[in-house]
Every structure is written in structure tokens, then in C-alpha cells.
Design an enzyme around this catalytic site. Sequence first.
Site, PDB file in Angstrom:
ATOM      1  CG  ASN A  76      35.911  45.064  47.219  1.00 61.75           C
ATOM      2  OD1 ASN A  76      36.350  44.480  46.230  1.00 61.75           O
ATOM      3  ND2 ASN A  76      35.597  44.429  48.348  1.00 61.75           N
ATOM      4  CG  ASN A 107      42.487  34.006  48.188  1.00 59.28           C
ATOM      5  OD1 ASN A 107      42.072  34.157  47.049  1.00 59.28           O
ATOM      6  ND2 ASN A 107      41.681  33.908  49.235  1.00 59.28           N
ATOM      7  CB  CYS A 138      35.316  32.768  41.252  1.00 57.57           C
ATOM      8  SG  CYS A 138      36.760  33.314  42.165  1.00 57.57           S
ATOM      9  CE  LYS A 173      37.708  35.082  52.411  1.00 60.37           C
ATOM     10  NZ  LYS A 173      38.715  36.151  52.291  1.00 60.37           N
TER      11      LYS A 173
END
Length: 310
Positions: A76, A107, A138, A173
Site C-alpha cells: 500500500n 498514532n 515518515c 514505531k
Amino acid sequence: MVNESKKNFDTSVTLSGLRLDNPVVPASGTFGYGNEYKDFYDINILGSFSFKGTTREARFGNPTPRIAECTAGMINAVGLQNPGIDAVIGEELPRLKTFFRKPVIANISGFSVEEYAYCCERIDKEEQVGLIEVNVSCPNVRHGGMSFGTSPEAAAEVTRAVKAVTTKPVYIKLSPNVTDIVAIARACEEAGADGICLINTMLGMRIDVKCRKPIIANVMGGFSGAAIFPVAVRMVYQVARACRIPVMGCGGVETAHDVIEMMMAGATAVQVGAANLRNPYACKEIVEALPCEMERLGIERLSDIIGIVK
């Protein structure tokens, strides 16, 4: 009819003081803000869930197509589509409160250290949020687009900035697309992280051989699903042995057996991601199957098996 033999199995776990009835947590990006799934079953049976990655401003995300199927998984490139922190606080959390009684995992994503800190400080004030999960996969827009999570120094910088403005537990994360996951996890721990969540998606790509071009408009995307489970177990094992803070495992989990395997590797709680997109009842089925699997394996308390494999 309730099976009497299943009543005494203790599935509860504790994450940095946050008690969960069971370790099953739908992963961010696969469960929205809970609203879509509440019509399938009572989601209060879950330990908690991690809501969709939230940024300072609303994001439309990447161009379509965004999804490509592949053997034992999917790719994805949604691009962090979300309504932005103001809408999450003003609309999504109040709506969530009407059908979910437990603390939720927030999140948070960002494209600068300042954005991470801003969003985490805002969400920290929300009563419904029990734990903050910071996605450092990111791109760092100030440093050539490289992910914050690929550098121990960058991941630690985000961790310190977030911890300086929050009171709730902060879990970082991490991305698996690195050479040394342990070095990055340790850097986050030293910077004050309360826990680590891993793994995020791996980097993958599919090609439409008839059209002779990538299937996904973004060319590459996050590879998730059952195929990455062994990688996730390995990284959970490595980080849990190297760090003193709790680990939430994530990556390819589809069954109660997978949950127990990941906990034995060192995970205190286990997130379920891509399985939710294929089967909206995936987490419900895992929660209900856990006592049976515990009985089969001679486990009375799930908390006893965390990190049992040395």
C-alpha cells in the site's frame, strides 16, 4: 454456551501501566478510528486499537492506485490520508467515545520534529488516549526525505521532543527498512521512549507486466501481510533482548498462534494489521481463539510467556 474450561485463562497484559484485557491491538491504518468496524462486532473485546496515523494538517494522501495484492500480503501507498489533528480531536475522538469504552492508542506522524511535538502535545491532553504511538517512518523533509526511523540520531531527536511535551507513555514505531534495528531502538530508549513498536511495513513493489509499468502510482509502497511475519518476529526478539522497555509486536499476525509466538519472542502486546483489511472479523477471531490456544499449549497467563525464548 460458555466453555467452562476457558474461564480461568488470563489473557491480560500491561503496557507501561496501561492494562489491556488481552494483547490484541488492531494496527494503525487498518482500523480507521474504529467507526467502520463497530458495525461488525463490539470492538470493546479488543485490548485497544491504534487509530489512523494523524498529522498536523489534513492530508489527501497519494494518487491512486494505492494498493497492490501479492503472494501472502499486499503493498500500500496510501500516503497518510487523514483529517488532521484538529478534526481528530474535535470530531473523531468524541464519536469514538460513544462506542469504545477503553483507552485508545493515538498514532502520530509528522514531517518535522516540530510537527511531531505539536501533535503529540495536543493529543496527550485527550482523556480517551492511553498511549501515544509515534510513527518515525515518515520522510524528514528537512534532510532530503530520508525517514526519521532510519537514523538512530533522528529517531532519538523525535523521541526527546515528544517526551518533553507529553505525560502519557510514548512508544516509537520503527521501520524494518534499516541495517541495524537494535541501534535505533536503543537510541529511542536512551532518549526516553517508554516502549517500542515494530515492525512497520517493508518496502515493496509490483509491476503490471501487460502495461509494463508499476501497479502503484507511487511506484513503491509498504509491504505487509503474512509474508513478513518471520522478519517481525526476528526484530521483536532482537529488540526485546537489547532493550529494557516493552515492545509491541506487529507484522504479518493473522492467528492466535501468531500472537503467542510473537509474545514468546518478547512482545507484550501484538498488533494486527493487514489481516483486518482482508477479514473484518480477524481481531475478533484471534481474541476468541486465544484461550483455546493457551489451553492447547499449557499457558495459564499470557504475561508469563513474554520473552520466554532466550
